[in-house]
Design a protein around this motif. Structure first.
Motif, PDB file in Angstrom:
ATOM      1  N   GLU A   9       7.806  16.123  -5.959  1.00  0.00           N
ATOM      2  CA  GLU A   9       8.873  16.281  -4.740  1.00  0.00           C
ATOM      3  C   GLU A   9       9.250  17.916  -5.694  1.00  0.00           C
ATOM      4  OE1 GLU A   9      10.845  12.853  -5.874  1.00  0.00           O
ATOM      5  OE2 GLU A   9       9.790  11.072  -4.457  1.00  0.00           O
ATOM      6  N   GLU A  10       9.617  17.681  -6.803  1.00  0.00           N
ATOM      7  CA  GLU A  10      10.399  18.167  -8.008  1.00  0.00           C
ATOM      8  C   GLU A  10       9.612  19.782  -7.800  1.00  0.00           C
ATOM      9  OE1 GLU A  10      13.350  17.749  -8.905  1.00  0.00           O
ATOM     10  OE2 GLU A  10      13.423  15.730  -7.966  1.00  0.00           O
ATOM     11  N   GLY A  11       8.457  19.776  -7.306  1.00  0.00           N
ATOM     12  CA  GLY A  11       7.308  21.042  -7.512  1.00  0.00           C
ATOM     13  C   GLY A  11       7.195  21.911  -8.750  1.00  0.00           C
ATOM     14  N   GLN A  12       7.647  21.173  -9.966  1.00  0.00           N
ATOM     15  CA  GLN A  12       7.315  21.121 -11.186  1.00  0.00           C
ATOM     16  C   GLN A  12       5.245  21.424 -11.091  1.00  0.00           C
ATOM     17  OE1 GLN A  12       9.561  21.983 -12.693  1.00  0.00           O
ATOM     18  NE2 GLN A  12      11.365  20.800 -12.267  1.00  0.00           N
ATOM     19  N   LEU A  13       5.466  21.732 -12.156  1.00  0.00           N
ATOM     20  CA  LEU A  13       4.004  21.957 -12.672  1.00  0.00           C
ATOM     21  C   LEU A  13       3.675  20.953 -13.960  1.00  0.00           C
ATOM     22  CD1 LEU A  13       3.666  25.857 -12.768  1.00  0.00           C
ATOM     23  CD2 LEU A  13       2.735  24.429 -11.200  1.00  0.00           C
ATOM     24  N   VAL A  27       4.032  19.137 -18.626  1.00  0.00           N
ATOM     25  CA  VAL A  27       5.867  19.059 -17.537  1.00  0.00           C
ATOM     26  C   VAL A  27       5.671  20.680 -18.065  1.00  0.00           C
ATOM     27  CG1 VAL A  27       7.607  19.063 -15.660  1.00  0.00           C
ATOM     28  CG2 VAL A  27       6.038  16.864 -16.725  1.00  0.00           C
ATOM     29  N   ASP A  28       6.042  21.521 -17.415  1.00  0.00           N
ATOM     30  CA  ASP A  28       6.478  22.688 -16.982  1.00  0.00           C
ATOM     31  C   ASP A  28       7.582  22.934 -16.083  1.00  0.00           C
ATOM     32  OD1 ASP A  28       7.948  25.833 -17.345  1.00  0.00           O
ATOM     33  OD2 ASP A  28       6.263  26.222 -16.728  1.00  0.00           O
ATOM     34  N   PHE A  29       9.567  22.887 -16.602  1.00  0.00           N
ATOM     35  CA  PHE A  29      10.342  23.032 -16.842  1.00  0.00           C
ATOM     36  C   PHE A  29      11.084  24.638 -16.236  1.00  0.00           C
ATOM     37  CE2 PHE A  29      10.425  18.356 -17.070  1.00  0.00           C
ATOM     38  CZ  PHE A  29      11.443  18.318 -16.573  1.00  0.00           C
ATOM     39  N   GLY A  30      10.142  25.495 -16.829  1.00  0.00           N
ATOM     40  CA  GLY A  30      10.613  27.213 -16.182  1.00  0.00           C
ATOM     41  C   GLY A  30      11.793  27.572 -17.135  1.00  0.00           C
ATOM     42  N   THR A  31      11.490  28.315 -17.403  1.00  0.00           N
ATOM     43  CA  THR A  31      12.516  28.693 -19.033  1.00  0.00           C
ATOM     44  C   THR A  31      14.030  28.878 -18.454  1.00  0.00           C
ATOM     45  OG1 THR A  31      12.827  31.229 -17.059  1.00  0.00           O
ATOM     46  CG2 THR A  31      11.312  31.367 -18.895  1.00  0.00           C
ATOM     47  N   GLU A  32      14.546  28.465 -17.511  1.00  0.00           N
ATOM     48  CA  GLU A  32      16.052  27.658 -17.738  1.00  0.00           C
ATOM     49  C   GLU A  32      16.355  26.537 -18.252  1.00  0.00           C
ATOM     50  OE1 GLU A  32      14.360  28.116 -14.387  1.00  0.00           O
ATOM     51  OE2 GLU A  32      14.585  30.145 -14.124  1.00  0.00           O
ATOM     52  N   ASN A  71      10.972  25.598 -25.336  1.00  0.00           N
ATOM     53  CA  ASN A  71      10.541  27.007 -23.870  1.00  0.00           C
ATOM     54  C   ASN A  71      10.196  26.402 -22.436  1.00  0.00           C
ATOM     55  OD1 ASN A  71      10.641  28.779 -26.575  1.00  0.00           O
ATOM     56  ND2 ASN A  71       8.309  28.635 -26.326  1.00  0.00           N
ATOM     57  N   GLY A  72      11.512  25.114 -22.633  1.00  0.00           N
ATOM     58  CA  GLY A  72      10.733  24.425 -20.726  1.00  0.00           C
ATOM     59  C   GLY A  72       9.732  23.845 -20.530  1.00  0.00           C
ATOM     60  N   VAL A  73       8.890  23.874 -21.334  1.00  0.00           N
ATOM     61  CA  VAL A  73       7.798  22.608 -21.674  1.00  0.00           C
ATOM     62  C   VAL A  73       7.450  21.465 -22.369  1.00  0.00           C
ATOM     63  CG1 VAL A  73       5.595  22.169 -21.485  1.00  0.00           C
ATOM     64  CG2 VAL A  73       6.227  24.377 -21.212  1.00  0.00           C
TER      65      VAL A  73
END
Length: 82
Positions: A9-13, A27-32, A71-73
């Motif tokens: 649903e959220e497109g997360q890795l 779960v990688d949420f990205g640098t933001e 780091n967003g992970v």
């Protein structure tokens, strides 16, 4: 929501690693998401990033869960019942 639904649903890795006595989810949420917070309440991991909140339900067999985000992970270490 379980990890599979969350990533679809959220497109997360996300990755799940199974060991003899534990499971690790990442779960990688990205640098933001570098200023995100994470907590475990009952059987739910709650992640807050800016104005967004995400929840991941833990399996019933989990006795203890340790979480941290760097780091967003997000990393969730689950210890199974013995």
């Amino acid at each position: 929501m379980n990890l599979d639904q969350f990533t679809r649903e959220e497109g997360q890795l996300a990755r799940r690693y199974e060991y003899d006595d534990a499971t690790v989810m990442a779960v990688d949420f990205g640098t933001e998401a570098t200023e995100a917070s994470v907590d475990v309440v009952d059987d739910t991991v709650i992640i807050v990033i800016a104005d967004d909140q995400y929840e991941i339900d833990l399996p019933d067999s989990v006795e203890d869960a340790h979480t941290f985000i760097k780091n967003g992970v997000l990393t969730v270490e689950l210890e199974d019942e013995r």
